[in-house]
Design a protein around this motif. Structure first.
Motif, PDB file in Angstrom:
ATOM      1  N   PRO A  49      11.886   8.973  -0.510  1.00 15.33           N
ATOM      2  CA  PRO A  49      10.846   8.223   0.220  1.00 15.33           C
ATOM      3  C   PRO A  49      10.457   6.955  -0.518  1.00 15.33           C
ATOM      4  CG  PRO A  49       9.889  10.128  -0.878  1.00 15.33           C
ATOM      5  CD  PRO A  49      11.373  10.262  -1.023  1.00 15.33           C
ATOM      6  N   PRO A  50      10.210   5.876   0.200  1.00 13.71           N
ATOM      7  CA  PRO A  50       9.787   4.630  -0.453  1.00 13.71           C
ATOM      8  C   PRO A  50       8.397   4.783  -1.048  1.00 13.71           C
ATOM      9  CG  PRO A  50       9.628   4.422   1.929  1.00 13.71           C
ATOM     10  CD  PRO A  50      10.323   5.730   1.665  1.00 13.71           C
ATOM     11  N   PRO A  51       8.069   4.013  -2.087  1.00 15.30           N
ATOM     12  CA  PRO A  51       6.753   4.126  -2.718  1.00 15.30           C
ATOM     13  C   PRO A  51       5.638   3.457  -1.927  1.00 15.30           C
ATOM     14  CG  PRO A  51       8.049   2.443  -3.828  1.00 15.30           C
ATOM     15  CD  PRO A  51       8.962   3.089  -2.820  1.00 15.30           C
ATOM     16  N   TRP A  52       5.945   2.789  -0.853  1.00 15.22           N
ATOM     17  CA  TRP A  52       4.935   2.105  -0.046  1.00 15.22           C
ATOM     18  C   TRP A  52       5.163   2.435   1.425  1.00 15.22           C
ATOM     19  CZ3 TRP A  52       9.644   0.132  -0.715  1.00 15.22           C
ATOM     20  CH2 TRP A  52      10.226  -0.603   0.312  1.00 15.22           C
ATOM     21  N   ASP A  53       4.098   2.329   2.217  1.00 13.11           N
ATOM     22  CA  ASP A  53       4.253   2.482   3.658  1.00 13.11           C
ATOM     23  C   ASP A  53       3.629   1.338   4.445  1.00 13.11           C
ATOM     24  OD1 ASP A  53       1.590   3.101   3.297  1.00 13.11           O
ATOM     25  OD2 ASP A  53       1.613   4.887   4.560  1.00 13.11           O
ATOM     26  N   GLU A  54       2.898   0.452   3.751  1.00 16.41           N
ATOM     27  CA  GLU A  54       2.337  -0.730   4.396  1.00 16.41           C
ATOM     28  C   GLU A  54       2.675  -1.952   3.551  1.00 16.41           C
ATOM     29  OE1 GLU A  54       0.890  -1.061   7.258  1.00 16.41           O
ATOM     30  OE2 GLU A  54       0.706   1.070   7.770  1.00 16.41           O
ATOM     31  N   ASP A  90       0.842  -1.201   0.000  1.00 20.59           N
ATOM     32  CA  ASP A  90       0.000   0.000   0.000  1.00 20.59           C
ATOM     33  C   ASP A  90       0.871   1.243   0.000  1.00 20.59           C
ATOM     34  OD1 ASP A  90      -2.495  -1.149  -0.061  1.00 20.59           O
ATOM     35  OD2 ASP A  90      -2.685  -1.253   2.112  1.00 20.59           O
ATOM     36  N   SER A  91       0.497   2.224  -0.834  1.00 21.73           N
ATOM     37  CA  SER A  91       1.187   3.508  -0.855  1.00 21.73           C
ATOM     38  C   SER A  91       0.688   4.379   0.295  1.00 21.73           C
ATOM     39  CB  SER A  91       0.937   4.216  -2.186  1.00 21.73           C
ATOM     40  OG  SER A  91      -0.341   4.825  -2.191  1.00 21.73           O
ATOM     41  N   PRO A  92       1.391   5.470   0.608  1.00 13.25           N
ATOM     42  CA  PRO A  92       0.896   6.383   1.644  1.00 13.25           C
ATOM     43  C   PRO A  92      -0.489   6.944   1.340  1.00 13.25           C
ATOM     44  CG  PRO A  92       3.202   6.825   1.179  1.00 13.25           C
ATOM     45  CD  PRO A  92       2.732   5.854   0.134  1.00 13.25           C
ATOM     46  N   HIS A  93      -0.895   6.890   0.068  1.00 13.41           N
ATOM     47  CA  HIS A  93      -2.207   7.404  -0.327  1.00 13.41           C
ATOM     48  C   HIS A  93      -3.244   6.286  -0.482  1.00 13.41           C
ATOM     49  CE1 HIS A  93      -0.185  11.208  -0.961  1.00 13.41           C
ATOM     50  NE2 HIS A  93       0.656  10.628  -1.797  1.00 13.41           N
ATOM     51  N   GLY A  94      -2.878   5.079  -0.041  1.00  7.95           N
ATOM     52  CA  GLY A  94      -3.815   3.970  -0.095  1.00  7.95           C
ATOM     53  C   GLY A  94      -3.934   3.307  -1.445  1.00  7.95           C
ATOM     54  N   GLU A  95      -2.968   3.502  -2.328  1.00  8.37           N
ATOM     55  CA  GLU A  95      -3.000   2.899  -3.653  1.00  8.37           C
ATOM     56  C   GLU A  95      -2.127   1.642  -3.681  1.00  8.37           C
ATOM     57  OE1 GLU A  95      -1.483   6.121  -5.882  1.00  8.37           O
ATOM     58  OE2 GLU A  95      -3.403   7.178  -6.011  1.00  8.37           O
ATOM     59  N   PRO A  96      -2.487   0.645  -4.492  1.00 10.54           N
ATOM     60  CA  PRO A  96      -1.681  -0.577  -4.560  1.00 10.54           C
ATOM     61  C   PRO A  96      -0.314  -0.317  -5.193  1.00 10.54           C
ATOM     62  CG  PRO A  96      -3.406  -0.604  -6.236  1.00 10.54           C
ATOM     63  CD  PRO A  96      -3.685   0.583  -5.376  1.00 10.54           C
ATOM     64  N   VAL A  97       0.697  -0.932  -4.624  1.00  3.09           N
ATOM     65  CA  VAL A  97       2.074  -0.780  -5.113  1.00  3.09           C
ATOM     66  C   VAL A  97       2.590  -2.156  -5.513  1.00  3.09           C
ATOM     67  CG1 VAL A  97       4.424  -0.039  -4.564  1.00  3.09           C
ATOM     68  CG2 VAL A  97       2.455   1.188  -3.585  1.00  3.09           C
ATOM     69  N   PRO A  98       2.831  -2.410  -6.798  1.00  2.00           N
ATOM     70  CA  PRO A  98       3.365  -3.714  -7.219  1.00  2.00           C
ATOM     71  C   PRO A  98       4.752  -3.977  -6.643  1.00  2.00           C
ATOM     72  CG  PRO A  98       2.561  -2.427  -9.097  1.00  2.00           C
ATOM     73  CD  PRO A  98       2.622  -1.497  -7.929  1.00  2.00           C
TER      74      PRO A  98
END
Length: 268
Positions: A90-95, A50-58
């Motif tokens: 910054p990394p493209p994901w936070d979760e 998950d991205s910081p904006h709640g979008e899926p990150v492959p």
């Protein structure tokens, strides 16, 4: 929010799962711990982060940032650690990816491919792990309501009443595999998106933990401990999954390890 009725029927006869009980391997071994070893080919669908904006990150986007390698045995634990000199900004994901849950748009895309590789798409079996906290009491029977109740004082008219309530899950026979117990449902393949927690006016989806068609042409597993969904079936099915742009999938062998510390390539 949804008031779409479920197309699933809770099964009290678990004999259609006997073939799995006979063919599953030890949990700590390899892909055969999750799926029968009878299939021609296998694929692993990687759950997105998950991205910081709640979008899926492959995972491939994570790999670009960390400087790590994408390969069939990739594990997110190793992939997410930046290699020397990588990981700038910054990394493209936070979760991290969800364990035991396939992103609903990906589940829909998966089922669209699966439907083309079975002669019984209208008769499939779905297993749900009985350890999910939301199915611990009788209220969990709302997963099978044919119509949802409207609690508004002025509610009236056809379809506003509860048409049928399933028995509580603790009263239903289990599919018992070496490492998990499941409750089992039957319905069309499209009903994979119907599984989940239903309350009045709300639906919280849960992808099946294990499902297959009546003709056993393929089988899919999303185990609660893993951040990938595994599919076994004919080679043509697996080729389609690997080429589907809506899915991030890699080909695997039934003897490939599945634990999160098994990524030898990104280990260092």
């Amino acid at each position: 929010m949804t008031d779409r009725p479920s197309r699933l029927r809770l099964m009290t006869d678990t004999s259609p799962a006997a073939w799995l009980e006979a063919e599953m391997g030890d949990f700590d071994a390899d892909v055969r711990a999750l799926l029968p070893g009878r299939f021609d080919a296998y694929a692993r669908i990687l759950h997105p982060a998950d991205s910081p904006h709640g979008e899926p990150v492959p995972w491939r986007e994570v790999a670009r940032w960390t400087g790590r390698a994408m390969h069939p045995g990739v594990q997110f634990k190793a992939l997410a650690r930046p290699a020397r000199g990588a990981g700038q900004g910054p990394p493209p994901w936070d979760e991290p990816p969800e364990r035991g849950e396939l992103f609903q748009p990906m589940l829909s895309a998966l089922c669209a491919v699966l439907a083309r590789h079975t002669g019984t798409p209208d008769r499939c079996r779905f297993c749900l792990w009985d350890g999910w906290s939301w199915i611990a009491d009788a209220a969990s029977s709302m997963v099978l309501l044919e119509s949802l109740p409207d609690t508004r004082p002025d509610a009236s008219g056809p379809g506003r009443e509860v048409a049928a309530t399933a028995p509580a899950f603790d009263e239903v026979p289990r599919v018992r595999l070496p490492w998990r117990d499941y409750v089992m449902f039957e319905g069309p393949l499209a009903a994979a998106m119907d599984l989940g927690q239903r309350t009045a006016g709300f639906f919280f989806p849960q992808s099946p933990n294990l499902f297959w068609p009546a003709d056993r042409s393929w089988c899919v597993a999303t185990d609660v401990d893993f951040d990938s969904t595994y599919a076994g079936g004919p080679a043509g099915l697996i080729d389609e999954l690997l080429g589907d742009p809506a899915l991030e999938a890699v080909g695997v062998k039934p003897t490939d390890p599945i634990d999160e510390d098994s990524d030898q390539i990104n280990r260092e």
